[in-house]
Design a protein around this motif. Sequence first.
Motif, PDB file in Angstrom:
ATOM      1  N   GLU A  64       0.828  -1.211   0.000  1.00  0.00           N
ATOM      2  CA  GLU A  64       0.000   0.000   0.000  1.00  0.00           C
ATOM      3  C   GLU A  64       0.858   1.255   0.000  1.00  0.00           C
ATOM      4  O   GLU A  64       0.535   2.244  -0.645  1.00  0.00           O
ATOM      5  N   GLN A  93      -7.302  -2.618 -11.817  1.00  0.00           N
ATOM      6  CA  GLN A  93      -7.568  -3.601 -10.757  1.00  0.00           C
ATOM      7  C   GLN A  93      -6.765  -4.875 -10.969  1.00  0.00           C
ATOM      8  O   GLN A  93      -6.150  -5.408 -10.041  1.00  0.00           O
TER       9      GLN A  93
ATOM     10  N   GLN B  62     -12.495   7.562  -6.920  1.00  0.00           N
ATOM     11  CA  GLN B  62     -12.390   7.109  -5.541  1.00  0.00           C
ATOM     12  C   GLN B  62     -12.770   5.631  -5.406  1.00  0.00           C
ATOM     13  O   GLN B  62     -12.117   4.875  -4.689  1.00  0.00           O
ATOM     14  N   GLU B  63     -13.820   5.213  -6.105  1.00  0.00           N
ATOM     15  CA  GLU B  63     -14.270   3.806  -5.970  1.00  0.00           C
ATOM     16  C   GLU B  63     -13.188   2.856  -6.454  1.00  0.00           C
ATOM     17  O   GLU B  63     -13.036   1.761  -5.921  1.00  0.00           O
ATOM     18  N   ALA B  65      -9.894   3.279  -6.403  1.00  0.00           N
ATOM     19  CA  ALA B  65      -8.862   3.184  -5.375  1.00  0.00           C
ATOM     20  C   ALA B  65      -9.343   2.286  -4.230  1.00  0.00           C
ATOM     21  O   ALA B  65      -8.596   1.445  -3.719  1.00  0.00           O
ATOM     22  N   GLU B  66     -10.605   2.459  -3.865  1.00  0.00           N
ATOM     23  CA  GLU B  66     -11.155   1.645  -2.770  1.00  0.00           C
ATOM     24  C   GLU B  66     -11.243   0.176  -3.143  1.00  0.00           C
ATOM     25  O   GLU B  66     -10.909  -0.710  -2.360  1.00  0.00           O
ATOM     26  N   LYS B  67     -11.687  -0.076  -4.380  1.00  0.00           N
ATOM     27  CA  LYS B  67     -11.803  -1.469  -4.840  1.00  0.00           C
ATOM     28  C   LYS B  67     -10.444  -2.161  -4.833  1.00  0.00           C
ATOM     29  O   LYS B  67     -10.335  -3.316  -4.433  1.00  0.00           O
ATOM     30  N   LEU B  69      -7.806  -1.448  -3.058  1.00  0.00           N
ATOM     31  CA  LEU B  69      -7.360  -1.690  -1.680  1.00  0.00           C
ATOM     32  C   LEU B  69      -8.145  -2.837  -1.024  1.00  0.00           C
ATOM     33  O   LEU B  69      -7.572  -3.691  -0.344  1.00  0.00           O
ATOM     34  N   GLU B  70      -9.428  -2.845  -1.291  1.00  0.00           N
ATOM     35  CA  GLU B  70     -10.287  -3.889  -0.738  1.00  0.00           C
ATOM     36  C   GLU B  70      -9.840  -5.263  -1.236  1.00  0.00           C
ATOM     37  O   GLU B  70      -9.731  -6.229  -0.478  1.00  0.00           O
TER      38      GLU B  70
END
Lengths: 256, 82
Positions: A64, A93, B62-63, B65-67, B69-70
Motif C-alpha cells: 500500500e 484492478q 475514488q471507488e 482506489a477503494e476497490k 485496496l479492498e
Amino acid sequence: MTSYATSMVSYKKTTLNSKPMSEVNSAQNSAKSPQTNTQSNVAAPSEKAQKSKLTPAQRALEFEQLAIPLMPQVYGMALRWTKNPSDAEDLVQDTFAKAFNAWDQFEQGTNLKAWIFRILTNTQINSYNKKAKDQAKVSIDQFEDWQLGEASSLTSMSSRSAELEALDRLPADIIKKSLSELGEFQQVVELAVIAEMPYATIAEELQIPVGTVMSRLHRGKKKLREKLLEYAIQEGYVTAPKPAAKSSKDSETGSL
Amino acid sequence: MTFDCQETKRHVHEFLHNELSAQEVAEVTAHLANCDSCETDYDLENFVNHSIQDACSEVPPQELAEKVLENIRKMQAGIDHA
Ligand SMILES: [Zn+2]
C-alpha cells in the motif's frame, strides 16, 4: 542552465528512489530537475532478503505504501490504452492484484515503477488487446533517420528556447492528445518516459528489437515535439515580443 | 573530448534514459559542458519528458482506489488463513 551538465552527472550518482511517488499533483516542481532515471544498480539499499520474512499484514502495508501511490500514473496509462474508463478500471484492478500476488518477487530499491508498468503492459497485451502485440511486430522500422542527428539541429537556438517556453505553458490535455496521435511510436514513448522502463524491457514486452525501441523513441519524441509546437502556435502559447490580447484561459499563466 | 555535436545530439535519449555506458556518459557530459547548442537540446528533451510525465497522471476515481485496496485486503486475508 550552465550547471546543467554538472547537475546531470551528480544526479545520476544519487539514489533515485528518493523521489516520492505519492505526489499526485505536485508534479510541476519536477520539471526543473533531470528526469528520474531509475536503474536497479543505482538503487537504494536493498531489503530483498527480508521480504520473505514479512508477515502478511506487513506485506500488505508495504504494498500500500509503495505500489498504490503509483495508481494515478497507472490509471492514466490504462485510460490512454483502453480509451474507455470502465476497461481502464478493470485493467488497473487486474494490474494491482497481480502486482500484489507477485510482490515477493519485487526487489525493494529497484525500479518499482517499471516493474508495475511491466505488469500493466503484460495484462493489457494479454487480456485486453491481443492486437497490440501483433501490431507491434508488424511494422519493422526502416531507415533510422534519427541516427543522422539532424532532429534537433533543424531548429535554431533561439527557436528552441521559444519552444521550451511554449512547452512550459501547454496544458496537460494538449500533451496527452499529442501523445495519443503518435501511432506506433506512442507505446514506446510512454513506456520509456512515463514507465521509465529500460530499453531492453520495452523490447521484451513489445517483442521488438532494441534498435526498434530506440528508433521509435527518437522518432516518437521528434514527432511529439513537432505536434506540441504546432499546438502551441495554434493556441497562442508561443511567446511573441508583444503579446497580443489573449483569451481568458491564459490569464492564469501571467502576462509574460 | 571526442564526441562532436552530431554524436552528442544523437545520444540524447539514451543519456536521459540511462542507456549509455560510463564512457559515453563521460563523453556526453564533457561535450555538454562546452556546447550551449547541445545543452539546449538536452534541456529541451528532458523538459518534454517531464511535461509528459506530469500531464499523464490521472487521479483515479475514488471507488477504483477503494476497490483495489479492498481486493488487496481480501487477498491478504486469504494468506492469513492459509
Ligand atoms: Zn554540441
